[in-house]
Design an enzyme around this catalytic site. Structure first.
Site, short mmCIF file in Angstrom:
data_model
loop_
_atom_site.label_atom_id
_atom_site.label_comp_id
_atom_site.label_asym_id
_atom_site.label_seq_id
_atom_site.Cartn_x
_atom_site.Cartn_y
_atom_site.Cartn_z
N LYS A 161 0.87 -1.18 0.00
CA LYS A 161 0.00 0.00 0.00
C LYS A 161 0.90 1.23 0.00
CE LYS A 161 -3.27 -1.92 3.26
NZ LYS A 161 -3.62 -1.64 4.64
N HIS A 169 1.29 6.34 3.23
CA HIS A 169 0.32 7.43 3.35
C HIS A 169 0.66 8.33 4.53
CE1 HIS A 169 -1.60 5.45 6.69
NE2 HIS A 169 -1.69 4.35 5.97
N HIS A 204 1.50 7.17 8.04
CA HIS A 204 2.87 6.72 8.28
C HIS A 204 3.81 7.89 8.50
CE1 HIS A 204 1.36 2.98 6.20
NE2 HIS A 204 1.68 2.60 7.41
N1 ARG Z 1 2.47 -1.70 8.76
C1 ARG Z 1 1.51 -1.40 9.76
C2 ARG Z 1 0.44 -0.44 9.21
O1 ARG Z 1 0.68 0.26 8.29
C3 ARG Z 1 2.11 -0.77 10.98
C4 ARG Z 1 3.09 -1.64 11.72
C5 ARG Z 1 3.36 -1.19 13.11
N2 ARG Z 1 4.25 -2.05 13.76
C6 ARG Z 1 3.95 -3.28 14.20
N3 ARG Z 1 4.90 -3.98 14.76
N4 ARG Z 1 2.75 -3.75 14.12
O2 ARG Z 1 -0.65 -0.41 9.70
#
Ligand code: ARG
Length: 581
Positions: free
Chosen positions: A143, A146, A149
């Site tokens: 994805k 965005h 992030h």
């Molecule tokens: N990639 C995930 C998202 O965009 C966030 C990850 C955060 N870190 C974790 N260890 N879950 O929603």
């Protein structure tokens, strides 16, 4: 000597007196210290005041009566504490501690050790000696990166800098989402649009975004798409699809290369690039067995389900045996604990993942008791209304590019600033503006993005911090003065000078309070105040054109100390302080 040290001294004295008057109730001087606050310097008065309100003390120690409290006025004076008196504001009893202003100014500005440590922090001398892994930014490569992030990236970076400044051994880790059904979806999108490896190679982020959007859209009407995606992911997870696996590796590599450019622009370096794919289903076996033994999981229609305390059921393995986001996080946490011997782990994501991290915490604590106080979820609200001339924003890069362009336009229009393209000034200014506009918000609040307020040159924003920093550097470089050996407070008597000293002295307590609340806005607001105090002082305390050499060098000392504080504060927030603009 920073204000915090005075507070510590007074806190100890207060705790001693209260302990005696309240029949040996245990009083913690560190708690008392935090309740003492600075009163603003009053022009006509030659002392500085700190105050302690009875009500805040009573919140911690109920048994302290007004009578006990008044006994504090008998506190012994010393060279710096010139007197103690009782007072009331809105009928609320307060104790005022009167400090000798000259000693305060002198001690604050003379503390070479403190300021050299601010300039180049000596990590061995720090208060907390713990290891923390901070998991932040963590975009998904299927994805787009965005704006959510973006917040994780800069809040996580601020936390990392702050923890490091306070002596923690920090591991900056980004955990890239490169696994899961969305990944299958992405492959389906690439097939539909017929992107070749070359297309993807030339413009990875945009191609992948288009592919993802397309597949997602089609999956709304075509059931087939989703099941294709699931199949692709399942075969990836079980190592059965070689060509999909190779493609996945290339996509991952290209995305990271592009991400690194953005991180570099933001001044962020990760110690670890971790991947969801590092923790596929087969690595969850041993933890699942523990949960099974402890009777926390059951099999429901082929799915493996965890029964949480509050009664909800959470799936850990799907019926086809593939893992979920949560499963991967469980395994990742356990492996990180073993690899880094960590004391704490912080996850920075938006508040929508609150439940996820609660469950993660619950499961880890079931597996191993010692997890219960190790996990922290630092969450934040959403940004709305972020768009560029091209339209609604998806990519962070577009926002940063637009910020840079807008800064260039402003710089061209401004007659007083020289454009310094070589040093990439407008990019740094644009990034500073967008970052501070975000960090000045309360973390949990959703906010509306507005270009004008983010890029304002004069009001409270990133440009103001950079501008003031540049002014101070310019003064140091062009005033033809040397720093004095020692501070002479009698030459810094003006209101503006003392006011600036007070701001300088507050830095430590600001850091402490920002740390306790994990709120960057506390430092941002403080730096705005510090800049206001600097700018006001610069108006009335000339250095270069001052006829007395002694006075000029004392002023230089004052401004130099302010610059060191501003510089450190900016760095903790994640800015790159500029020397000219
Ligand atoms: N990639 C995930 C998202 O965009 C966030 C990850 C955060 N870190 C974790 N260890 N879950 O929603």
């Amino acid at each position: 000597m920073a204000l915090a040290k005075y507070k510590t001294l007074i806190g100890r004295k207060v705790a001693d007196v209260l302990k005696k008057t309240c029949n040996d109730v245990e009083i913690n001087p560190n708690t008392v210290e935090l309740l003492i606050n600075l009163n603003k310097f009053i022009k006509t008065n030659n002392t500085m005041q700190l105050h302690l309100p009875l009500t805040s003390l009573q919140q911690h120690y109920k048994n302290i009566s007004e009578e006990h409290f008044q006994k504090l006025t008998n506190l012994k004076n010393d060279s710096v504490l010139e007197g103690v008196s009782g007072s009331k504001i809105d009928n609320e009893p307060l104790i005022l501690f009167h400090l000798n202003k000259d000693i305060f100014v002198r001690d604050t500005l003379n503390d070479n050790e403190y300021f050299s440590n601010l300039q180049t922090p000596d990590l061995n001398k720090r208060k907390y000696k713990k290891k923390v892994v901070i998991d932040f930014s963590s975009p998904n490569i299927a994805k787009p990166f965005h704006m959510g992030h973006f917040r994780s990236t800069i809040i996580g970076n601020y936390l990392s800098n702050l923890y490091e400044y306070l002596g923690y051994d920090v591991v900056r880790l980004t955990y890239l989402g490169d696994w899961g059904t969305q990944f299958g979806l992405l492959q389906v999108g690439i097939n539909i649009l017929g992107f070749t490896d070359k297309d993807i190679f030339q413009n990875p982020i945009e191609c992948l975004f288009k592919a993802y959007v397309r597949a997602n859209k089609e999956s709304e009407t075509d059931q087939n798409i989703l099941s294709q995606a699931k199949d692709i992911f399942n075969s990836l997870e079980h190592g059965m699809n070689h060509s999909a696996f190779e493609k996945w590796k290339t996509i991952r590599k290209l995305t990271v290369e592009e991400l690194k450019i953005t991180y570099e622009r933001l001044g962020i370096q990760f110690n670890v690039y971790d991947w969801e794919s590092n923790y596929p289903a087969n690595r969850s076996k041993s933890v699942i067995n523990i949960l099974k033994d402890k009777k926390y999981v059951t099999n429901e229609d082929g799915k493996l389900v965890f029964k949480s305390k509050c009664g909800s059921n959470v799936t850990l393995l799907k019926s086809d045996g593939s893992s979920l986001y949560l499963t991967r996080d469980i395994v990742a946490a356990i492996e990180r604990k073993a690899a880094y011997n960590l004391d704490e782990m912080i996850y920075v994501t938006d508040f929508s993942q609150q439940e996820h991290f609660k469950t993660l915490n619950e499961i880890l604590s079931v597996v191993d008791e010692s997890w219960s106080d190790k996990i922290q979820h630092v969450k934040y609200g959403r940004i709305r209304g972020m768009s560029t001339r091209k339209g609604e924003v998806v990519f962070l890069k577009d926002i940063l590019d637009e910020a840079k362009e807008k800064m260039e336009e402003k710089q061209k229009l401004s007659l007083t600033t020289k454009i310094d393209f070589a040093a990439n000034t407008s990019d740094i200014l644009g990034v500073s503006a967008v970052m501070i506009n975000d960090l000045k918000q309360r973390r949990l609040r959703n906010y509306e993005f507005n270009w004008d307020s983010a890029l304002q040159m004069k009001g409270d924003g990133g440009i103001k911090l950079q501008y003031t920093h540049c002014r101070l550097i310019n003064l140091e470089e062009n005033c033809n003065q040397d720093l004095p050996d020692k501070c002479d407070p009698l030459l810094l008597e003006e209101y503006e000078a003392v006011n600036l000293v007070q701001e300088i002295a507050r830095f430590d307590e600001i850091i402490q309070s920002s740390f306790l609340k994990q709120e960057p806005y506390i430092i941002v607001n403080y730096l705005f105040k510090l800049c206001n105090a600097v700018n006001r002082a610069m108006k009335v305390l000339p250095v270069k054109s001052c006829s007395s050499h002694q006075i000029a060098s004392q002023r230089l000392l004052l401004f130099y100390r302010a610059r060191v504080v501003l510089n450190r504060g900016m760095k903790i927030l994640g800015l790159k302080p500029l020397s000219k603009m």
